[in-house]
Design a protein around this motif. Structure first.
Motif, mmCIF file in Angstrom:
data_model
loop_
_atom_site.group_PDB
_atom_site.id
_atom_site.type_symbol
_atom_site.label_atom_id
_atom_site.label_comp_id
_atom_site.label_asym_id
_atom_site.label_seq_id
_atom_site.Cartn_x
_atom_site.Cartn_y
_atom_site.Cartn_z
ATOM 1 N N TYR A 1 -0.826 5.658 -11.482
ATOM 2 C CA TYR A 1 -1.227 4.600 -10.751
ATOM 3 C C TYR A 1 -2.166 3.525 -11.321
ATOM 4 N N PHE A 2 -1.742 2.491 -11.906
ATOM 5 C CA PHE A 2 -2.778 1.573 -12.435
ATOM 6 C C PHE A 2 -2.101 0.099 -11.940
ATOM 7 N N GLN A 3 -2.975 -0.625 -12.848
ATOM 8 C CA GLN A 3 -3.117 -2.166 -12.072
ATOM 9 C C GLN A 3 -1.801 -2.707 -11.947
ATOM 10 N N ARG B 1 3.341 1.911 -6.255
ATOM 11 C CA ARG B 1 2.894 3.200 -6.339
ATOM 12 C C ARG B 1 2.190 3.390 -4.917
ATOM 13 N N SER B 2 1.412 2.354 -4.358
ATOM 14 C CA SER B 2 0.790 2.319 -3.209
ATOM 15 C C SER B 2 1.684 2.742 -2.255
ATOM 16 N N GLU B 3 3.102 2.368 -2.158
ATOM 17 C CA GLU B 3 4.002 2.587 -1.098
ATOM 18 C C GLU B 3 4.290 4.195 -1.264
ATOM 19 N N GLU B 4 4.624 4.792 -2.676
ATOM 20 C CA GLU B 4 4.833 5.879 -2.834
ATOM 21 C C GLU B 4 3.890 6.787 -2.345
ATOM 22 N N ILE B 5 2.646 6.669 -2.457
ATOM 23 C CA ILE B 5 1.266 7.299 -2.274
ATOM 24 C C ILE B 5 1.529 7.448 -0.603
ATOM 25 N N LEU B 6 1.695 6.198 0.008
ATOM 26 C CA LEU B 6 1.620 6.202 1.437
ATOM 27 C C LEU B 6 2.907 7.391 2.028
ATOM 28 N N GLU B 7 3.833 7.254 1.520
ATOM 29 C CA GLU B 7 4.896 8.322 1.707
ATOM 30 C C GLU B 7 4.548 9.521 1.770
ATOM 31 N N ARG B 8 3.970 9.836 0.703
ATOM 32 C CA ARG B 8 3.579 11.404 0.414
ATOM 33 C C ARG B 8 2.622 11.623 1.381
ATOM 34 N N LEU B 9 1.543 10.683 1.838
ATOM 35 C CA LEU B 9 0.501 11.033 2.767
ATOM 36 C C LEU B 9 1.033 11.311 4.186
ATOM 37 N N ARG B 10 1.967 10.117 4.598
ATOM 38 C CA ARG B 10 2.778 10.476 5.750
ATOM 39 C C ARG B 10 3.387 11.759 5.742
ATOM 40 N N ALA C 1 -8.690 0.107 -4.735
ATOM 41 C CA ALA C 1 -8.976 -0.624 -3.529
ATOM 42 C C ALA C 1 -7.493 -0.952 -2.788
ATOM 43 N N ARG C 2 -6.829 -1.413 -3.576
ATOM 44 C CA ARG C 2 -5.439 -1.709 -2.915
ATOM 45 C C ARG C 2 -4.836 -0.599 -2.017
ATOM 46 N N VAL C 3 -4.822 0.702 -2.572
ATOM 47 C CA VAL C 3 -3.929 1.849 -2.082
ATOM 48 C C VAL C 3 -4.846 2.246 -0.754
ATOM 49 N N ALA D 1 -2.455 1.639 7.382
ATOM 50 C CA ALA D 1 -1.300 2.605 7.968
ATOM 51 C C ALA D 1 -1.853 3.696 9.054
ATOM 52 N N GLY D 2 -2.815 3.682 8.987
ATOM 53 C CA GLY D 2 -3.758 4.840 9.948
ATOM 54 C C GLY D 2 -3.875 6.002 9.485
#
Ligand code: SAM
Length: 235
Positions: A65-67, A73-82, A103-105, A112-113
């Protein structure tokens, strides 16, 4: 405190884990537990963080996960969190999101709550400020200035009316340039150079921008710097 008394990590949480800025002893017990118990570690540089984990005997899947891949990658991390995964985010050194990716993720997860928790620890600006002797009650973190001369100058001039201590991050390649600019614009403000914090050759230099510039030119010290500028004498 016994680890077994602490609540387990919460599923579906993004943990922002601060890591050492030079001294491995600065890792916190909580950081180690989160890294041990999470499902995946998102890292700015997977090889670098892999070595850190290995040093502490932790083996964990790593996700880069880099600049420049933050959006994807943020989308992928969100998917994992969901899905209920516990994701730890680390950068090469210090606190994620402070002149580093993160900051972005965090913003995307909150929008996304989803749950976000900070696991606080090393941060170069805090270490430098607290030991600098400059006012700590009010400060402004600038981080890295842009590289282009005109933009740097405009930003430095705009900071004139900002009260409190100003804090900059700077690489060894541009430290003389920054001191030159500060000597030109703010010759009478106190300056502190904090170098190699938490490491063997940690050093603080105190003075006015002009004399410190002359010292830096004469000795060309290596390593990473935090540059702190005291408030305008009459502000
Ligand atoms: N996220 C980090 C933090 O929490 O401080 C900052 C990362 S930023 C990419 C790297 C910059 O932080 C360096 O160029 C330097 O200005 C500062 N820095 C990091 N470690 C440092 C250290 N040990 N001593 C002095 N400055 C340091």
């Amino acid at each position: 405190m016994n680890d077994t008394l602490l609540p387990p990590l919460r599923p579906g949480t993004l943990y922002l884990v601060a890591t050492p800025i030079g001294n491995l002893e600065d890792i916190t017990l909580r950081a180690l537990r989160v890294l041990r118990e999470c499902d995946v570690v998102a890292a700015e540089d997977t090889r670098h963080s892999g070595r850190l984990l290995q040093h502490f005997g932790i083996s964990k899947p790593l996700l880069s996960y880099f600049q420049f891949n933050e959006a994807r990658r943020s989308e992928e991390i969100l998917e994992r969190l969901r899905r209920g995964e516990k994701v730890a985010l680390v950068t090469d050194a210090g606190s994620p999101g402070i002149s580093d990716p993160g900051a972005r993720v965090v913003a995307a997860a909150l929008a996304a709550g989803l749950r976000v928790e900070a696991v606080p620890g090393p941060c170069a600006l805090v270490a430098a400020l607290t030991a600098s002797g400059l006012p700590t009650d009010e400060f402004h973190f600038v981080g890295f200035l842009p590289h282009k001369t005109g933009q740097r100058r405009r930003q430095l001039e705009a900071l004139r009316t900002v009260p409190g201590t100003l804090i900059f991050y700077e690489s060894p390649y541009r430290i003389a340039k920054l001191l030159e600019e500060l000597a030109g614009l703010y010759p009478m403000r106190k300056l502190v150079l904090a170098r190699e914090l938490t490491k063997k050759f940690e050093e603080f230099r105190h003075g006015l921008p002009g004399p410190l510039l002359a010292e830096i030119r004469a000795t060309a010290p290596k390593g990473e710097f935090v540059v702190l500028l005291g408030p305008e004498p009459d502000l």
